[in-house]
Enzyme design. Structure first.
Site, short mmCIF file in Angstrom:
data_model
loop_
_atom_site.label_atom_id
_atom_site.label_comp_id
_atom_site.label_asym_id
_atom_site.label_seq_id
_atom_site.Cartn_x
_atom_site.Cartn_y
_atom_site.Cartn_z
N LYS A 154 17.58 2.81 16.02
CA LYS A 154 18.50 2.03 15.19
C LYS A 154 19.86 2.71 15.05
O LYS A 154 20.89 2.09 15.22
CB LYS A 154 17.86 1.81 13.80
N ILE A 155 19.82 4.01 14.73
CA ILE A 155 21.10 4.72 14.49
C ILE A 155 21.82 4.97 15.82
O ILE A 155 23.03 4.74 15.93
CB ILE A 155 20.84 6.04 13.74
N THR A 229 23.21 14.65 13.35
CA THR A 229 23.01 14.00 12.05
C THR A 229 21.54 13.61 11.90
O THR A 229 21.20 12.79 11.06
CB THR A 229 23.87 12.72 11.92
N SER A 230 20.68 14.21 12.73
CA SER A 230 19.28 13.76 12.73
C SER A 230 18.39 14.71 11.94
O SER A 230 18.13 14.48 10.76
CB SER A 230 18.80 13.58 14.16
N ARG A 231 17.93 15.78 12.56
CA ARG A 231 17.16 16.80 11.86
C ARG A 231 17.56 18.15 12.44
O ARG A 231 17.69 18.30 13.66
CB ARG A 231 15.65 16.60 12.03
N ASP A 255 25.31 17.66 10.17
CA ASP A 255 24.93 17.14 8.85
C ASP A 255 23.58 17.69 8.44
O ASP A 255 23.15 17.50 7.31
CB ASP A 255 24.87 15.60 8.88
N GLU A 260 17.87 24.18 6.26
CA GLU A 260 18.70 23.63 5.18
C GLU A 260 17.99 23.57 3.83
O GLU A 260 18.64 23.55 2.78
CB GLU A 260 19.17 22.22 5.56
N HIS A 292 23.60 17.20 4.63
CA HIS A 292 22.64 16.10 4.84
C HIS A 292 23.07 14.89 4.00
O HIS A 292 22.29 14.36 3.21
CB HIS A 292 21.22 16.55 4.48
P1 NAI Z 1 14.45 5.19 15.21
O1 NAI Z 1 12.98 5.40 15.10
O2 NAI Z 1 14.99 3.80 15.11
O3 NAI Z 1 14.94 5.78 16.61
C1 NAI Z 1 14.55 7.03 17.10
C2 NAI Z 1 14.66 7.01 18.62
O4 NAI Z 1 14.38 8.31 19.10
C3 NAI Z 1 13.68 6.04 19.27
O5 NAI Z 1 14.36 5.23 20.22
C4 NAI Z 1 12.68 6.95 19.95
O6 NAI Z 1 12.14 6.41 21.14
C5 NAI Z 1 13.53 8.18 20.25
N1 NAI Z 1 12.76 9.40 20.45
C6 NAI Z 1 11.57 9.75 19.90
N2 NAI Z 1 11.20 10.97 20.34
C7 NAI Z 1 12.18 11.39 21.17
C8 NAI Z 1 12.38 12.57 21.95
N3 NAI Z 1 11.50 13.57 21.91
N4 NAI Z 1 13.49 12.64 22.70
C9 NAI Z 1 14.39 11.63 22.72
N5 NAI Z 1 14.26 10.49 22.03
C10 NAI Z 1 13.17 10.38 21.25
O7 NAI Z 1 15.12 6.15 14.16
P2 NAI Z 1 16.56 6.03 13.50
O8 NAI Z 1 16.51 5.18 12.30
O9 NAI Z 1 17.56 5.73 14.55
O10 NAI Z 1 16.76 7.52 12.96
C11 NAI Z 1 16.87 8.61 13.84
C12 NAI Z 1 16.74 9.90 13.06
O11 NAI Z 1 17.87 10.05 12.21
C13 NAI Z 1 15.54 9.95 12.08
O12 NAI Z 1 14.37 10.37 12.74
C14 NAI Z 1 15.98 10.94 11.06
O13 NAI Z 1 15.52 12.22 11.44
C15 NAI Z 1 17.51 10.92 11.16
N6 NAI Z 1 18.15 10.44 9.94
C16 NAI Z 1 19.08 11.24 9.34
C17 NAI Z 1 19.70 10.84 8.19
C18 NAI Z 1 20.75 11.66 7.52
O14 NAI Z 1 21.11 11.41 6.36
N7 NAI Z 1 21.33 12.66 8.18
C19 NAI Z 1 19.36 9.56 7.55
C20 NAI Z 1 18.42 8.76 8.30
C21 NAI Z 1 17.82 9.21 9.44
#
Ligand code: NAI
Length: 326
Positions: A154-155, A229-231, A255, A260, A292
């Protein structure tokens, strides 16, 4: 039903409390983080509501189970901090908020990138001191640059659209590529080798832990900009620091940070920071760290509160919940 909120800040309380106060649900907000010491605060609760840096490991789950807690409600998307398989074995259900505003995070990633490439953070400080010199503020155009997006969920997809709007060339890596989209998928190594900017948008799993490491430094283009901005633990922070020190990495926009949990969300301005890697990264002129906060928009907070309460209500009532983590 009683919900105990951990790591709750004023901005959480501001959105949750109005939705709870006229219901039958009892609730208690604690600023403290959930861990082995604080888990006892969940006494009497049916559900605990946790965030990204709460520790929900086996020991904590054992305590929650003994206290009779039945639901762990994450008010975030990532669930790497919860041993959900163990929770399930103890009869505790785990739910999350898979999407609350992917725009918030994708837009923050672009905000960090532009701040970094155009040195806005430096210019802001200078002009506040009436220093109008442009010395050292030369940036580069994003137009025509190649951005490598890791994780096209999604992101990632929204970030790709934003980058396309800037006229950037987008390539991507995903372990599970989406079909039927206008995305040029490459291998992870190709993304590392070909990108001027690399942005992480995949979850933290056993597979993705330290997917950016010392070995990656030999693959990336000199001067590449890294955005996370992920983890935090997607990136080995020591490798990142090494890349900055050796000038292999042009800039880093973070982020999230591997360690952290001990610092983010708290005012540490009067403390001595023990983490030398974090201190060194923050001291670098080409590293920007936010705490974050990519999720932190009004729209996202509103969606988080609505979905979290809905998740808890459904699980408590024994109804089907689409956001359960299994
Ligand atoms: P999502 O589930 O919609 O997309 C994640 C994508 O990563 C999927 O397309 C999946 O196939 C792919 N993926 C899974 N394992 C992988 C790997 N080993 N290598 C490459 N791609 C892989 O998740 P969304 O909503 O896009 O969020 C992504 C991440 O953003 C979350 O997991 C979370 O950790 C982080 N996040 C950070 C926030 C912040 O405030 N900084 C807030 C919300 C989410």
């Amino acid at each position: 039903m009683k919900i105990v909120f951990f790591e709750s800040k004023s901005y959480d309380i501001d959105v949750f409390e109005p939705k709870l106060k006229d219901t039958d649900i009892c609730y208690k907000f604690y600023d403290t983080r959930l861990d082995e010491d604080s888990a006892v605060l969940a006494k009497g609760a049916d559900a605990v509501c946790v965030f990204v840096n709460d520790v929900v490991n086996r020991k904590v789950i054992d305590i929650l189970s003994q206290l009779g807690v039945k639901i762990i409600a994450l008010r975030c998307a990532g669930f790497n901090n919860v041993d959900y398989k163990y929770a399930s074995s103890k009869g505790i259900m785990v739910a999350r908020v898979p999407a609350y505003s992917p725009y918030a995070v994708a837009e923050h990633a672009m905000a960090l990138l532009m701040t970094s490439t155009r040195k806005i953070h430096k210019a802001y400080i200078r002009t506040r001191d009436f220093n109008f010199s442009l010395q050292g503020l030369t940036g580069f155009d994003l137009y025509g640059k190649t951005v490598g997006v890791i994780g096209t969920g999604k992101i990632g997809k929204i970030f790709i659209n934003i980058c396309k709007g800037f006229g950037m060339n987008v390539i991507a890596y995903d372990k599970f590529p989406s079909e039927g989209l206008d995305i040029t998928y490459k291998t992870l190594d190709e993304v590392y080798r070909e990108s001027d900017i690399i942005s992480f948008h995949c979850p933290l799993t056993e597979d993705s832990l330290h997917m950016f490491n010392f070995g990656t430094l030999g693959k990336i283009k000199p001067g590449a900009v890294i955005i996370n901005t992920s983890r935090g633990a997607l990136i080995d922070a020591d490798a990142l620091l090494e890349g900055i020190k050796t000038k292999k990495i042009g800039a880093a926009c973070l982020d999230v940070y591997e360690e952290e949990a001990s610092y983010f969300y708290e005012d540490m301005s009067q403390s001595i920071i023990d983490d030398d890697t974090l201190s060194r990264l923050i001291s670098m002129p080409n590293v920007i760290v936010t705490s974050h906060q990519a999720f932190l928009t009004k729209e996202a907070l509103e969606n988080i509160a609505t979905t979290t309460i809905d998740n808890i209500n459904k699980l408590y009532a024994g109804e089907e919940c689409a956001n359960i983590v299994t």
